[in-house]
Design an enzyme around this catalytic site. Structure first.
Site, PDB file in Angstrom:
ATOM      1  N   ARG A 291       0.732  -1.183  -0.021  1.00 42.17           N
ATOM      2  CA  ARG A 291      -0.031  -0.076  -0.133  1.00 42.17           C
ATOM      3  C   ARG A 291       0.806   1.171   0.084  1.00 42.17           C
ATOM      4  O   ARG A 291       0.598   2.225  -0.672  1.00 42.17           O
ATOM      5  CB  ARG A 291      -0.927   0.056   1.230  1.00 42.17           C
ATOM      6  CG  ARG A 291      -2.166  -0.837   1.461  1.00 42.17           C
ATOM      7  CD  ARG A 291      -1.684  -2.415   1.238  1.00 42.17           C
ATOM      8  NE  ARG A 291      -1.054  -2.910   2.461  1.00 42.17           N
ATOM      9  CZ  ARG A 291      -0.146  -3.883   2.256  1.00 42.17           C
ATOM     10  NH1 ARG A 291       0.039  -4.680   1.142  1.00 42.17           N
ATOM     11  NH2 ARG A 291       0.445  -4.241   3.573  1.00 42.17           N
ATOM     12  N   CYS A 325      -4.429  -3.242   8.943  1.00 43.46           N
ATOM     13  CA  CYS A 325      -3.585  -2.425   8.154  1.00 43.46           C
ATOM     14  C   CYS A 325      -3.728  -1.133   8.186  1.00 43.46           C
ATOM     15  O   CYS A 325      -4.828  -0.757   7.606  1.00 43.46           O
ATOM     16  CB  CYS A 325      -3.322  -3.135   6.860  1.00 43.46           C
ATOM     17  SG  CYS A 325      -2.083  -2.069   5.763  1.00 43.46           S
ATOM     18  N   THR A 327      -2.456   1.572   6.572  1.00 46.15           N
ATOM     19  CA  THR A 327      -2.344   2.141   5.150  1.00 46.15           C
ATOM     20  C   THR A 327      -3.382   1.663   4.465  1.00 46.15           C
ATOM     21  O   THR A 327      -3.771   2.576   3.508  1.00 46.15           O
ATOM     22  CB  THR A 327      -0.820   1.877   4.813  1.00 46.15           C
ATOM     23  OG1 THR A 327       0.052   1.964   5.818  1.00 46.15           O
ATOM     24  CG2 THR A 327      -0.430   2.484   3.484  1.00 46.15           C
ATOM     25  N   THR A 369       3.441   4.704   8.331  1.00 51.09           N
ATOM     26  CA  THR A 369       4.143   4.692   6.977  1.00 51.09           C
ATOM     27  C   THR A 369       3.943   5.782   6.268  1.00 51.09           C
ATOM     28  O   THR A 369       3.250   6.710   6.625  1.00 51.09           O
ATOM     29  CB  THR A 369       3.653   3.598   6.245  1.00 51.09           C
ATOM     30  OG1 THR A 369       2.325   3.622   5.722  1.00 51.09           O
ATOM     31  CG2 THR A 369       3.572   2.217   7.101  1.00 51.09           C
ATOM     32  N   LYS A 411       9.079  -5.944   9.686  1.00 48.81           N
ATOM     33  CA  LYS A 411       8.447  -6.689   8.695  1.00 48.81           C
ATOM     34  C   LYS A 411       9.249  -7.851   8.399  1.00 48.81           C
ATOM     35  O   LYS A 411       8.958  -9.188   7.629  1.00 48.81           O
ATOM     36  CB  LYS A 411       7.912  -5.791   7.438  1.00 48.81           C
ATOM     37  CG  LYS A 411       6.878  -5.067   7.436  1.00 48.81           C
ATOM     38  CD  LYS A 411       6.440  -4.489   6.072  1.00 48.81           C
ATOM     39  CE  LYS A 411       4.826  -3.646   6.265  1.00 48.81           C
ATOM     40  NZ  LYS A 411       3.916  -4.608   6.390  1.00 48.81           N
ATOM     41  N   CYS A 442       0.871   2.039  12.383  1.00 48.18           N
ATOM     42  CA  CYS A 442       1.232   0.927  11.198  1.00 48.18           C
ATOM     43  C   CYS A 442       0.999  -0.366  12.345  1.00 48.18           C
ATOM     44  O   CYS A 442       1.572  -0.443  13.403  1.00 48.18           O
ATOM     45  CB  CYS A 442       2.478   1.130  10.945  1.00 48.18           C
ATOM     46  SG  CYS A 442       3.161  -0.433   9.959  1.00 48.18           S
TER      47      CYS A 442
END
Length: 484
Positions: A291, A325, A327, A369, A411, A442
């Site tokens: 994204r 999520c 984003t 993000t 991540k 995030c």
């Protein structure tokens, strides 16, 4: 099909004669003044290898259960308002099927209890003719005794020598013999019930109503249970019973955040046993394009992949959709109008939680993000609530991105060391700029920092908000009946 008509599905194959009799009586019971008033009746029968004596205790029910489930799902796909199971044996596992489907399954027991109470209020002792299997499950006792009615069954020897052969024997009704020996055997079973004090007889086989007139001619007070069931379908089709609530989760964005979200749903659910927990369906799709790469660069558009994942959850009978999520919420407004179930907006819920639980916090820091910040979805949610949003400067935003996407970022599976150090520096930067609360915007960031009402930073304390936990709590609340 006319969408204004009630649509009723009838499962055939569970006893061809009984099912056909119920279908015929249902046609008689439905309105016929004009074509507009008529019902859409969907009768379907597929090959089903039924045991010769399905009602015996020894017969396996596995094939029958799976056949019924597949047929119900088929009618559900055809948008039936209700489904009839013209088979008392199948009613012994009715709750197992009902818990896995959306369409109402009409219960023969409800129909019969209601009929006896309305049409035969004087009858308190009810004789029942049914199979060994149904007797063992106490199907009638549970339903009738709850209504204050006593149930009387034939003596075991008569059950074995008269009732079961009348249905399953070589000269029984299932073999197409609708007179002679079968009627004599049924009469003997009925007489034994009357001798025990039964005031009314209720068939627990859908085959018996086929010969109901022959039995009534012999002076037996017996109910046409198939006609009662058909009439019940006309009046109650579409009156849905509550089914377990199901949360749909768009997974894989990212995978660790999905697992964290699932854990938080479990932890936020009050449960004494497994069955008290919430049903969840997860569509784990880590192939959804990044994204952030799309929002701040020329990465592929994830809209279609997100939409396709949501549609699969919709098809899986989810009542709502959660996307762990932040984003991805930049794309929610694009796809929500094309879905029939709501996406619970994690950003809006986070801001609502902040206002309700920390009303003194007016300046809100954002750790998210670059794509989330660039889309301004959090800015709009925060500022729309009358609060001030504070984002990191360029250098500290680079630290946030490294904490998430770096070689040693979250991540990549890291939760200590460089990633956490970078995040703490960015957090301190926001506090120094006056942030009283900071949103971990995030879903990987709560893996590094825990939610806290007073997190120590730079010789002061700040409120840390975990949107994943807030979303999990909201889903649990909605599953337990709270309004959206």
């Amino acid at each position: 099909m006319n969408p204004q008509r009630k649509r009723i599905g009838i499962i055939g194959g569970l006893g061809a004669l009984g099912a056909a009799d119920i279908f015929f009586k249902l046609v008689q019971a439905t309105p016929s003044a004009s074509g507009r008033d008529q019902y859409d009746l969907m009768f379907e029968q597929r090959p089903f290898d039924e045991p010769e004596a399905a009602g015996s205790d020894e017969a396996s029910l596995t094939a029958r259960k799976l056949y019924v489930f597949d047929m119900v799902r088929h009618f559900e796909a055809r948008q039936a308002d209700a489904v009839l199971l013209p088979c008392f044996i199948s009613h012994t596992f009715l709750d197992e099927i009902a818990g896995e489907v959306r369409v109402p399954l009409l219960d023969m027991r409800d129909a019969l209890v209601s009929h006896v109470q309305r049409r035969h209020p004087e009858a308190r002792r009810i004789g029942v003719l049914t199979s060994d299997r149904v007797r063992r499950h106490r199907l009638f006792e549970i339903a009738f005794e709850r209504a204050g009615l006593a149930v009387i069954q034939p003596a075991p020897d008569l059950q074995r020598t008269a009732l079961m052969p009348a249905i399953y024997g070589a000269n029984g009704i299932k073999s197409g013999h609708l007179q002679g020996e079968a009627i004599d055997l049924l009469e003997a079973a009925c007489r034994s019930l009357l001798d025990q004090g039964a005031e009314l007889i209720v068939p627990g086989f859908t085959e018996i109503p086929i010969v109901i007139e022959a039995l009534r001619e012999r002076g037996l007070p017996i109910v046409d249970s198939n006609r009662v069931y058909a009439g019940h379908a006309v009046t109650d089709a579409g009156n849905t019973k509550a089914r377990p609530f199901k949360v749909g989760v768009v997974g894989g964005v990212g995978p660790a955040a999905t697992a964290d979200f699932m854990r938080k749903i479990v932890l936020n659910t009050t449960a004494a046993r497994d069955q008290d927990h919430i049903k969840i369906v997860v569509e784990q799709n880590p192939q959804i394009p990044d994204r952030t790469a799309n929002l701040i660069g020329d990465g592929p558009d994830p809209t279609v992949a997100l939409y396709a994942t949501c549609k699969k959850l919709e098809a899986g009978d989810a009542d709502l959709i959660a996307i762990p999520c932040n984003t991805a919420h930049a794309f929610v407004e694009r796809i929500q109008p094309y879905l029939s179930i709501p996406i619970v907006n994690m950003l809006h819920e986070t801001v609502r939680h902040l206002r309700e639980h920390h009303p003194g916090c007016r300046r809100v820091g954002l750790l998210a993000t670059s794509g989330t910040l660039g889309s301004r979805v959090y800015h709009e949610a925060v500022e729309g609530a009358g609060l001030e949003a504070i984002a990191p400067d360029e250098a500290n935003q680079a630290r946030v991105m490294n904490a998430i996407y770096g070689e040693k970022g979250v991540k990549a599976g890291y939760t200590e060391g460089e990633c956490r150090d970078d995040l703490m520096l960015a957090l301190a930067h926001l506090v120094e700029r006056g942030a009283q609360a900071v949103i971990l915007g995030c879903t990987e960031l709560p893996l590094l920092l825990a939610q806290s009402a007073a997190f120590p930073v730079a010789r002061t304390h700040v409120v840390l908000l975990d949107p994943t936990d807030i979303l999990a709590r909201k889903c649990v609340a909605l599953a337990h009946g709270d309004s959206p």
